[in-house]
Design a protein around this motif. Structure first.
Motif, PDB file in Angstrom:
ATOM      1  N   LEU A  54       0.851  -1.198   0.000  1.00 11.37           N
ATOM      2  CA  LEU A  54       0.000   0.000   0.000  1.00 11.37           C
ATOM      3  C   LEU A  54       0.885   1.246   0.000  1.00 11.37           C
ATOM      4  CD1 LEU A  54      -3.079   0.432   0.130  1.00 11.37           C
ATOM      5  CD2 LEU A  54      -2.852   0.633   2.610  1.00 11.37           C
ATOM      6  N   GLN A  55       0.547   2.160  -0.909  1.00  9.80           N
ATOM      7  CA  GLN A  55       1.348   3.375  -1.047  1.00  9.80           C
ATOM      8  C   GLN A  55       0.875   4.428  -0.042  1.00  9.80           C
ATOM      9  OE1 GLN A  55       1.649   4.563  -5.237  1.00  9.80           O
ATOM     10  NE2 GLN A  55       1.288   6.659  -4.551  1.00  9.80           N
ATOM     11  N   HIS A  56       1.805   4.956   0.757  1.00 12.74           N
ATOM     12  CA  HIS A  56       1.464   6.001   1.735  1.00 12.74           C
ATOM     13  C   HIS A  56       2.218   7.276   1.375  1.00 12.74           C
ATOM     14  CE1 HIS A  56      -0.532   3.322   4.662  1.00 12.74           C
ATOM     15  NE2 HIS A  56       0.332   2.418   4.232  1.00 12.74           N
ATOM     16  N   ASP A  57       1.492   8.382   1.272  1.00 12.86           N
ATOM     17  CA  ASP A  57       2.139   9.675   1.017  1.00 12.86           C
ATOM     18  C   ASP A  57       2.637  10.241   2.333  1.00 12.86           C
ATOM     19  OD1 ASP A  57       1.240   9.571  -1.639  1.00 12.86           O
ATOM     20  OD2 ASP A  57      -0.671  10.512  -1.097  1.00 12.86           O
ATOM     21  N   PHE A  58       3.732  10.985   2.292  1.00  9.68           N
ATOM     22  CA  PHE A  58       4.032  11.825   3.457  1.00  9.68           C
ATOM     23  C   PHE A  58       4.487  13.221   3.061  1.00  9.68           C
ATOM     24  CE2 PHE A  58       8.585  10.759   3.501  1.00  9.68           C
ATOM     25  CZ  PHE A  58       8.600   9.460   3.014  1.00  9.68           C
ATOM     26  N   GLY A  59       4.125  13.613   1.866  1.00 12.75           N
ATOM     27  CA  GLY A  59       4.376  14.982   1.415  1.00 12.75           C
ATOM     28  C   GLY A  59       3.063  15.627   1.016  1.00 12.75           C
ATOM     29  N   VAL A 305       0.991  11.638   9.830  1.00 11.11           N
ATOM     30  CA  VAL A 305       0.790  10.242  10.214  1.00 11.11           C
ATOM     31  C   VAL A 305       0.151   9.522   9.035  1.00 11.11           C
ATOM     32  CG1 VAL A 305      -0.576   8.715  11.691  1.00 11.11           C
ATOM     33  CG2 VAL A 305       0.554  10.714  12.673  1.00 11.11           C
ATOM     34  N   SER A 306       0.777   8.435   8.589  1.00 10.54           N
ATOM     35  CA  SER A 306       0.181   7.622   7.522  1.00 10.54           C
ATOM     36  C   SER A 306      -0.274   6.317   8.146  1.00 10.54           C
ATOM     37  CB  SER A 306       1.208   7.316   6.435  1.00 10.54           C
ATOM     38  OG  SER A 306       1.776   8.502   5.968  1.00 10.54           O
ATOM     39  N   ALA A 307      -1.533   5.991   7.937  1.00  7.60           N
ATOM     40  CA  ALA A 307      -2.089   4.790   8.564  1.00  7.60           C
ATOM     41  C   ALA A 307      -2.833   3.968   7.523  1.00  7.60           C
ATOM     42  CB  ALA A 307      -3.042   5.188   9.687  1.00  7.60           C
ATOM     43  N   GLU A 308      -3.092   2.721   7.896  1.00 15.18           N
ATOM     44  CA  GLU A 308      -3.842   1.834   7.001  1.00 15.18           C
ATOM     45  C   GLU A 308      -5.231   1.637   7.594  1.00 15.18           C
ATOM     46  OE1 GLU A 308      -1.576  -1.651   5.758  1.00 15.18           O
ATOM     47  OE2 GLU A 308      -3.430  -2.796   6.033  1.00 15.18           O
ATOM     48  N   SER A 346      -5.763  20.847  14.988  1.00 13.32           N
ATOM     49  CA  SER A 346      -6.566  20.728  13.770  1.00 13.32           C
ATOM     50  C   SER A 346      -5.792  19.805  12.840  1.00 13.32           C
ATOM     51  CB  SER A 346      -6.759  22.086  13.098  1.00 13.32           C
ATOM     52  OG  SER A 346      -7.605  22.901  13.872  1.00 13.32           O
ATOM     53  N   LEU A 347      -6.507  19.149  11.920  1.00 14.87           N
ATOM     54  CA  LEU A 347      -5.851  18.177  11.040  1.00 14.87           C
ATOM     55  C   LEU A 347      -6.347  18.337   9.605  1.00 14.87           C
ATOM     56  CD1 LEU A 347      -6.468  14.897  13.138  1.00 14.87           C
ATOM     57  CD2 LEU A 347      -4.409  16.314  13.185  1.00 14.87           C
ATOM     58  N   LEU A 348      -5.485  17.969   8.661  1.00 12.09           N
ATOM     59  CA  LEU A 348      -5.934  17.711   7.290  1.00 12.09           C
ATOM     60  C   LEU A 348      -5.871  16.200   7.112  1.00 12.09           C
ATOM     61  CD1 LEU A 348      -6.562  18.311   4.275  1.00 12.09           C
ATOM     62  CD2 LEU A 348      -4.104  18.521   3.914  1.00 12.09           C
ATOM     63  N   VAL A 349      -7.018  15.596   6.812  1.00 12.38           N
ATOM     64  CA  VAL A 349      -7.072  14.141   6.634  1.00 12.38           C
ATOM     65  C   VAL A 349      -7.320  13.850   5.155  1.00 12.38           C
ATOM     66  CG1 VAL A 349      -8.262  12.014   7.290  1.00 12.38           C
ATOM     67  CG2 VAL A 349      -8.009  13.863   8.955  1.00 12.38           C
ATOM     68  N   SER A 350      -6.478  13.009   4.562  1.00  6.41           N
ATOM     69  CA  SER A 350      -6.631  12.693   3.135  1.00  6.41           C
ATOM     70  C   SER A 350      -6.672  11.186   2.937  1.00  6.41           C
ATOM     71  CB  SER A 350      -5.459  13.263   2.326  1.00  6.41           C
ATOM     72  OG  SER A 350      -5.428  14.659   2.438  1.00  6.41           O
ATOM     73  N   ILE A 351      -7.627  10.761   2.118  1.00  7.31           N
ATOM     74  CA  ILE A 351      -7.751   9.331   1.783  1.00  7.31           C
ATOM     75  C   ILE A 351      -7.824   9.253   0.259  1.00  7.31           C
ATOM     76  CG2 ILE A 351      -9.030   7.189   2.240  1.00  7.31           C
ATOM     77  CD1 ILE A 351     -10.454   8.752   4.551  1.00  7.31           C
ATOM     78  N   PRO A 352      -6.670   9.176  -0.414  1.00  5.58           N
ATOM     79  CA  PRO A 352      -6.668   9.248  -1.883  1.00  5.58           C
ATOM     80  C   PRO A 352      -7.508   8.160  -2.549  1.00  5.58           C
ATOM     81  CG  PRO A 352      -4.433   9.443  -1.009  1.00  5.58           C
ATOM     82  CD  PRO A 352      -5.312   9.123   0.149  1.00  5.58           C
ATOM     83  N   ALA A 360      -6.429   1.491  -3.427  1.00  2.00           N
ATOM     84  CA  ALA A 360      -6.724   0.562  -2.324  1.00  2.00           C
ATOM     85  C   ALA A 360      -6.252  -0.833  -2.725  1.00  2.00           C
ATOM     86  CB  ALA A 360      -8.219   0.548  -2.037  1.00  2.00           C
ATOM     87  N   ILE A 361      -5.709  -1.555  -1.758  1.00  8.15           N
ATOM     88  CA  ILE A 361      -5.221  -2.915  -2.035  1.00  8.15           C
ATOM     89  C   ILE A 361      -5.965  -3.864  -1.101  1.00  8.15           C
ATOM     90  CG2 ILE A 361      -3.182  -4.442  -2.031  1.00  8.15           C
ATOM     91  CD1 ILE A 361      -2.626  -2.263  -3.965  1.00  8.15           C
ATOM     92  N   SER A 362      -6.602  -4.856  -1.674  1.00 11.22           N
ATOM     93  CA  SER A 362      -7.330  -5.873  -0.888  1.00 11.22           C
ATOM     94  C   SER A 362      -8.211  -5.227   0.179  1.00 11.22           C
ATOM     95  CB  SER A 362      -6.353  -6.841  -0.213  1.00 11.22           C
ATOM     96  OG  SER A 362      -5.436  -7.338  -1.134  1.00 11.22           O
ATOM     97  N   GLY A 363      -8.932  -4.187  -0.198  1.00  8.72           N
ATOM     98  CA  GLY A 363      -9.861  -3.548   0.742  1.00  8.72           C
ATOM     99  C   GLY A 363      -9.185  -2.673   1.785  1.00  8.72           C
ATOM    100  N   ARG A 364      -7.880  -2.428   1.639  1.00  8.99           N
ATOM    101  CA  ARG A 364      -7.172  -1.564   2.592  1.00  8.99           C
ATOM    102  C   ARG A 364      -6.806  -0.257   1.891  1.00  8.99           C
ATOM    103  NH1 ARG A 364      -2.156  -3.681   3.327  1.00  8.99           N
ATOM    104  NH2 ARG A 364      -2.384  -4.927   1.456  1.00  8.99           N
ATOM    105  N   ALA A 365      -6.882   0.847   2.639  1.00  8.69           N
ATOM    106  CA  ALA A 365      -6.569   2.150   2.046  1.00  8.69           C
ATOM    107  C   ALA A 365      -5.625   2.913   2.967  1.00  8.69           C
ATOM    108  CB  ALA A 365      -7.848   2.958   1.843  1.00  8.69           C
ATOM    109  N   SER A 366      -4.891   3.843   2.376  1.00  5.08           N
ATOM    110  CA  SER A 366      -3.997   4.688   3.173  1.00  5.08           C
ATOM    111  C   SER A 366      -4.750   5.931   3.635  1.00  5.08           C
ATOM    112  CB  SER A 366      -2.791   5.097   2.324  1.00  5.08           C
ATOM    113  OG  SER A 366      -2.035   6.064   3.018  1.00  5.08           O
ATOM    114  N   LEU A 367      -4.603   6.259   4.898  1.00  2.77           N
ATOM    115  CA  LEU A 367      -5.173   7.501   5.445  1.00  2.77           C
ATOM    116  C   LEU A 367      -4.008   8.347   5.944  1.00  2.77           C
ATOM    117  CD1 LEU A 367      -8.224   8.040   7.725  1.00  2.77           C
ATOM    118  CD2 LEU A 367      -5.995   8.945   8.426  1.00  2.77           C
TER     119      LEU A 367
END
Ligand SMILES: Cc1cc2nc3c(=O)[nH]c(=O)nc-3n(C[C@H](O)[C@H](O)[C@H](O)COP(=O)(O)OP(=O)(O)OC[C@H]3O[C@@H](n4cnc5c(N)ncnc54)[C@H](O)[C@@H]3O)c2cc1C
Length: 482
Positions: A54-59, A305-308, A346-352, A360-367
């Motif tokens: 799963l690809q996670h952005d951190f930029g 923070v990058s999470a699955e 405060s947060l910016l939350v992104s789920i590409p 998304a891979i096998s029903g999993r996504a990066s947040l």
């Protein structure tokens, strides 16, 4: 405009957006270009990491202004569409507020659903005003180079003043908007410029325009496909790239650069050099000069923070959600003046994967959750501060309905990491866009006493962000081409 001399072979140091843009514009104009970067992949701060496929952005995650992104491709006779498929992000942003209310889309319709039709009309009026600000700002102040503060004197300056462009962004928004929630949605972009909406000049309504009117996009395959596509276009145009190679110094002779020397001692001769590295510290270091000596003010930093997460658990969420804390003025004060971690995050939350399901891979996504925090300027001890901050971020995410558990975190990037990446003061957002660090007052892209070295990137004109650093590469190329 002061031009910079140089023969046909140009070395561009740095393959972030600025360096890639410079390389494409120079190559398109017939220069032989060698693009060198210490990293193994193009993109610089636009970085991703893969965990369990799963690809996670951190930029960066918010891509705006596709017309500006198209320019470097067009410079080499290609089109943006040859290389990238840009997917519009529906509604731009959703906004979640501490009182439990939500604005589901950053559009007049979205505002209307939560705040009523009158506020929707006021929001539409605000957007019209940002469009006029954009028209007054773009060519003269954003896509512009300066040799002197007098360069800004033009009818556009009067137009900008008449639009209130030199007043406070907060004040100009409050003139038009009644609902505090809409004010926040319309002005939080000041933080992209490293400022509070109250301190940001209203000309930064141009960022609100790019976000809220121009629209937000995601390239199919994720944001990291942008630098990859730019590099592919550069290769197609004959640019030679050297990735995983660090430049140790620029070889100087009198007032000319003769090339660069790599860490392993290899020397690459050049008729001109573009330093698309960090302007205030790295560029002077490569030139063996003292860093920019003026008193500079850096923007706040961030923890990412990058999470699955299970895609099904977030499928009804927006691609981008602004999670606002209750505090507002105090938060900006903590970030930009006191240099302390906000008491109310405060947060910016992104789920590409919401926009591009193929991510998304096998029903999993990066947040991805980004919390604005101070850099290393203040007294925060990041060795001990990171863990409690993570707990607070997780609590806030869960309270606003994002199912992020401790064990689902895959990557955390914060001020010490930005420092390790060569970013001064632990912030990847470079110099704040205070009035005295904007336009003709920002560190210039030329180097006094050097005739064939020019700079590009977030620390010089026009400033921080993907569109702006793309323009900075173009402006640097123009210095060499005119
Ligand atoms: C967490 C985060 C979120 C962001 N969010 C957004 C967003 O949503 N939208 C937006 O528009 N912008 C966003 N930004 C800002 C944007 O990403 C940056 O302003 C932009 O990417 C900076 O590009 P650059 O080319 O100036 O610098 P960089 O990306 O830093 O590139 C500089 C390059 O120079 C190389 N280099 C340095 N020294 C040497 C050397 N000696 N030898 C060889 N190579 C060298 C580095 O390896 C690097 O690749 C974000 C940034 C971050 C970090």
């Amino acid at each position: 405009m002061r031009t910079v001399s140089g023969s046909d072979h140009v070395v561009v140091v740095g393959a972030g957006f600025a360096g890639l843009s410079a390389a494409l514009h120079l190559s398109g104009a017939g220069r032989e270009v060698t693009l060198i970067d210490a990293g193994d992949a193009p993109g610089g701060l636009c970085a991703t990491a893969e965990y369990a496929g799963l690809q996670h952005d951190f930029g960066p995650t918010v891509l705006t202004a596709p017309d500006i992104l198209a320019r470097p491709f067009e410079a080499v006779g290609a089109t943006l569409n040859d290389h990238l498929e840009l997917l519009p992000v529906d509604g731009g942003y959703a906004a979640s507020y501490a009182d439990g209310s939500m604005i589901e889309a950053a559009t007049p319709e979205g505002v209307g659903q939560t705040c009523g039709p009158e506020e929707a009309a006021r929001f539409a009026d605000y957007l019209d005003w940002t469009a006029r600000i954009h028209d007054a700002v773009f060519e003269r102040f954003m896509n512009a180079d300066f040799d002197s503060p007098l360069d800004v004197l033009s009818p556009d300056l009067a137009r900008l003043a008449a639009l209130g462009g030199f007043r406070s962004l907060d004040a100009m928004a409050r003139r038009r908007l009644d609902d505090e929630r809409t004010v926040r949605l319309a002005t939080f972009q000041a933080l992209y410029a490293g400022l509070s909406p109250r301190r940001a000049r209203a000309l930064y309504g141009v960022i609100s325009y790019l976000d809220l009117v121009g629209g937000v996009y995601l390239p199919r395959g994720g944001i990291s496909t942008v630098p990859q596509a730019m590099l592919a276009a550069a290769h197609g145009a004959g640019v030679r790239s050297m990735l995983g190679r660090r430049v140790r110094r620029v070889l100087l002779s009198g007032d000319h650069a003769r090339g660069v020397e790599l860490d392993d001692g290899e020397r690459i001769p050049a008729g001109a050099v573009v330093l698309a590295t960090e302007r205030t510290a790295q560029a002077p270091e490569l030139l063996g000069r003292a860093p920019v000596r003026r008193r500079l003010r850096f923007a706040p930093s961030c923890v990412v923070v990058s999470a699955e997460v299970p895609l099904a658990a977030v499928a009804d969420r927006a691609h981008h959600t602004l999670v606002f804390g209750a505090a507002w003025e105090r938060t900006f004060d903590e970030l930009t003046r006191r240099h302390t971690i906000p008491r109310d995050l405060s947060l910016l939350v992104s789920i590409p994967a919401i926009t591009d399901a193929s991510l998304a891979i096998s029903g999993r996504a990066s947040l991805y959750a980004l919390a604005p925090v101070p850099g290393t300027t203040g007294s925060t001890d990041w060795a001990t501060a990171t863990e409690p901050l993570l707990v607070r971020m997780l609590n806030l995410l869960q309270a606003r309905g994002f199912p992020v558990e401790r064990g689902s975190i895959r990557h955390v990037t914060g001020p010490p990491d930005w420092t390790a990446m060569g970013q001064p003061h632990g912030t990847p957002f470079s110099l704040a866009h205070t009035f005295s660090q904007t336009g003709p007052f920002r560190p210039r892209n030329t180097i006094p006493g050097l005739r064939n070295v020019v700079c590009a990137g977030a620390g010089t004109v026009p400033g921080v962000g993907i569109p702006t650093t793309l323009l900075s590469g173009e402006l640097a190329a123009q210095r060499l081409l005119r």
